[in-house]
Design an enzyme around this catalytic site. Structure first.
Site, short mmCIF file in Angstrom:
data_model
loop_
_atom_site.label_atom_id
_atom_site.label_comp_id
_atom_site.label_asym_id
_atom_site.label_seq_id
_atom_site.Cartn_x
_atom_site.Cartn_y
_atom_site.Cartn_z
N LYS A 74 0.55 -0.70 0.05
CA LYS A 74 0.20 0.18 0.21
C LYS A 74 0.79 1.22 0.25
O LYS A 74 1.89 1.15 0.31
CB LYS A 74 -1.05 -0.20 1.24
CG LYS A 74 -1.90 1.26 1.56
CD LYS A 74 -2.38 1.04 2.70
CE LYS A 74 -4.08 1.55 2.58
NZ LYS A 74 -4.33 1.96 4.41
N SER A 149 -9.80 1.41 2.67
CA SER A 149 -8.90 2.58 2.10
C SER A 149 -8.06 2.20 1.53
O SER A 149 -7.78 1.93 0.37
CB SER A 149 -7.74 3.21 2.99
OG SER A 149 -7.17 2.56 3.89
N SER A 173 -10.38 -0.73 7.28
CA SER A 173 -9.31 -0.44 5.54
C SER A 173 -8.21 -1.88 5.26
O SER A 173 -7.86 -1.95 3.99
CB SER A 173 -7.92 0.16 5.97
OG SER A 173 -8.79 1.47 6.03
N1 GLN Z 1 -13.23 4.50 6.62
C1 GLN Z 1 -12.71 4.01 8.00
C2 GLN Z 1 -11.65 5.49 7.78
O1 GLN Z 1 -11.35 6.60 6.77
C3 GLN Z 1 -11.75 3.03 7.90
C4 GLN Z 1 -10.05 3.35 7.13
C5 GLN Z 1 -9.01 2.33 7.62
O2 GLN Z 1 -9.15 1.57 7.90
N2 GLN Z 1 -8.15 3.43 7.57
O3 GLN Z 1 -11.91 5.85 8.77
#
Ligand code: GLN
Length: 481
Positions: A74, A149, A173
């Protein structure tokens, strides 16, 4: 060759059926052909991949199961000399001077870097739509999101554009995109894998974990990346077992908990039915099944978002236009540099995080918002500890619904946040959660099953996931591209 699991590819390399260079080339060719449909990569590291593959071939022993195996990271995981952008304009041309510890560990194991994967900007989002490089499309239906994400890692593994990938999970994510794309994803216990060199979102939640084609592959990757690090003081000295040893085909003696709040009206019927059917499979494999209740689940979304946005506003303070990345061109005064750089460089979701977090931490509001959320967080932790006295693992849907249409939730941040209802609790309480393929809905979209465990109980959830996977065929289905 690109269909092979890590375990299969390892056998092929060891038996000299093909070389690591052949394997890397098979993936690189496929990326060249297919990825324009998906946009799962933001950087393809052709030369690095071939160089690393050559080194694995030159060594020739392939003793480590990851030696010569092609992966993606990532794009919030720092790679020395290779740009690492967090998919934000503010770091668009940032080239880190060092590697994240997780990348060093993977390189020590011999894994080969194919490239850097798309993500929501600074990992903030649930659809990869906040990336400054554009959305990653779902391999099962390219009019839909891959989730987020870590949409890039999930799509690349599901579409056979990498043998495995490493993502991060703060509140879902890894698990939600793996569920949307039909691959296996593991969020580890907070502190199980070192975070040094990984761009921070919410430092008391962030965790790093693998995406793979099978549960066994995820266990193999975890073996290489878990454990105490002298570069991250939040990694405790908890022994790292060989996670593949926990993979057993039956569930005799295991107690599975069904958290009833994870099956309420907000969950699509087809998803709920698929998971309940999956639990029946587990019962047949010998598991004892009990119902458990986690009443504080209804506060999970506000608790999570108040705390992570507070932490994010602090973490984002370091992007000041001076130390890293973008500097606004025509700014002269110090304050003007800050304001212009941050206004131009950050996307909307990051600005929203900074505004919410600055507000919730400010004098006069900190008690009402941040501290109150911190108290609920402590109570939630206790609730999960109690639940894991009654069962070995909790089984639930990963996401309340399957992949949504691109654009469908972007105009409404609260609708986007609601996508995380079932994944944020494990982030808030710092516990591990595995997701794996558990069916398809009537639109042909993947459904993911989530298996949560107690602190440092990755072995147990991998065991449950493996037994379920071996008894079902979902993970063998591939998207048509
Ligand atoms: N959608 C969640 C957020 O924006 C989770 C994102 C994540 O786990 N990085 O916090």
């Amino acid at each position: 060759m690109f269909h092979l699991t890590i375990a299969e590819a390892h056998r092929g390399l060891k038996e000299k059926k093909f070389s690591a260079v052949d394997l890397a080339n098979a993936y690189l060719n496929r990326i060249g052909k297919i990825d324009e449909k998906l946009n799962s990569y933001v950087t393809v590291t052709n030369e690095v991949a071939l160089q690393q593959a050559k080194e694995a071939d030159a060594k020739g022993t392939f003793d480590n199961p990851l030696s010569g195996i092609p992966m993606t990271l990532k794009d919030i995981i720092c790679t020395a000399g290779i740009r690492t952008t967090a998919c934000s304009k503010i770091l668009e041309n940032f080239v880190p001077p060092y590697n994240a510890h997780v990348y060093d560990r993977l390189r020590a194991a011999g894994a080969v870097l194919l490239g850097k994967s798309n993500t929501d900007q600074f990992a903030m989002g649930s659809s990869t739509e906040t990336s400054c490089f554009g959305v990653t499309k779902n391999p099962w239906d390219t009019s839909r999101v891959a989730g987020g994400s870590s949409g890039g890692p999930a799509a690349s593994v599901a579409a056979d554009l990498a043998a495995f990938s490493i993502g991060t999970d703060t509140g879902g994510s890894i698990r939600q995109p793996a569920s949307f794309c039909s691959c296996v994803g593991l969020k580890v216990t907070y502190g199980r894998v070192p975070r040094q060199g990984v761009i921070a979102y919410a430092s008391s939640h962030d965790s790093i974990g693998p995406f793979g084609k099978t549960v066994e592959d995820v266990a193999l990757v975890l073996n290489a990346i878990a454990g105490k690090s002298e570069r991250d003081s939040t990694t405790p000295d908890v022994a790292v077992p060989d996670y593949t040893q926990s993979l057993k085909k039956d569930l005799k003696g295991m107690t599975i908990g069904i958290p009833k709040e994870y099956f309420d009206e907000g969950v699509e019927k087809e998803t709920r039915d698929a998971i309940l059917k999956g639990i029946e499979v587990m019962r047949k494999l010998g598991a004892n099944v009990v119902e458990v209740s986690l009443p504080l689940t209804k506060y999970a979304i506000p608790t999570y978002y108040l705390i992570v946005k507070s932490e994010a506003s602090t973490n984002m303070a370091r992007y000041d236009g001076i130390k890293y990345g973008l500097t606004a061109k025509d700014a002269k005064e110090l304050e003007e540099i800050y304001v212009k750089t941050r206004s131009e460089g950050f996307g909307d979701e990051v600005k929203r995080a900074i505004m919410i977090g600055t507000y919730t931490l400010s004098a006069g509001y900190i008690d009402a918002f941040y501290l109150k959320a911190a108290k609920i967080r402590a109570l939630m932790k206790r609730e999960y500890e109690e639940a894991f006295q009654k069962c070995d693992a909790l089984v639930a849907p990963t996401s309340p619904f399957t992949a949504f249409k691109i654009g469908e939730r972007m105009e409404d941040p609260l609708a986007m946040y609601a996508a995380d209802t079932l994944t944020v609790p494990a982030g808030t309480v710092g516990l591990p959660g595995l997701t794996l393929p558990a069916g398809f809905d009537s639109k042909g979209l993947p459904i993911g099953m989530q298996i949560m465990g107690g602190q440092f109980q990755e072995e147990k959830i991998l065991h449950v996931g493996y037994a379920y996977e071996q008894a079902t065929e979902w993970h063998k289905q591939k998207p048509k591209l």
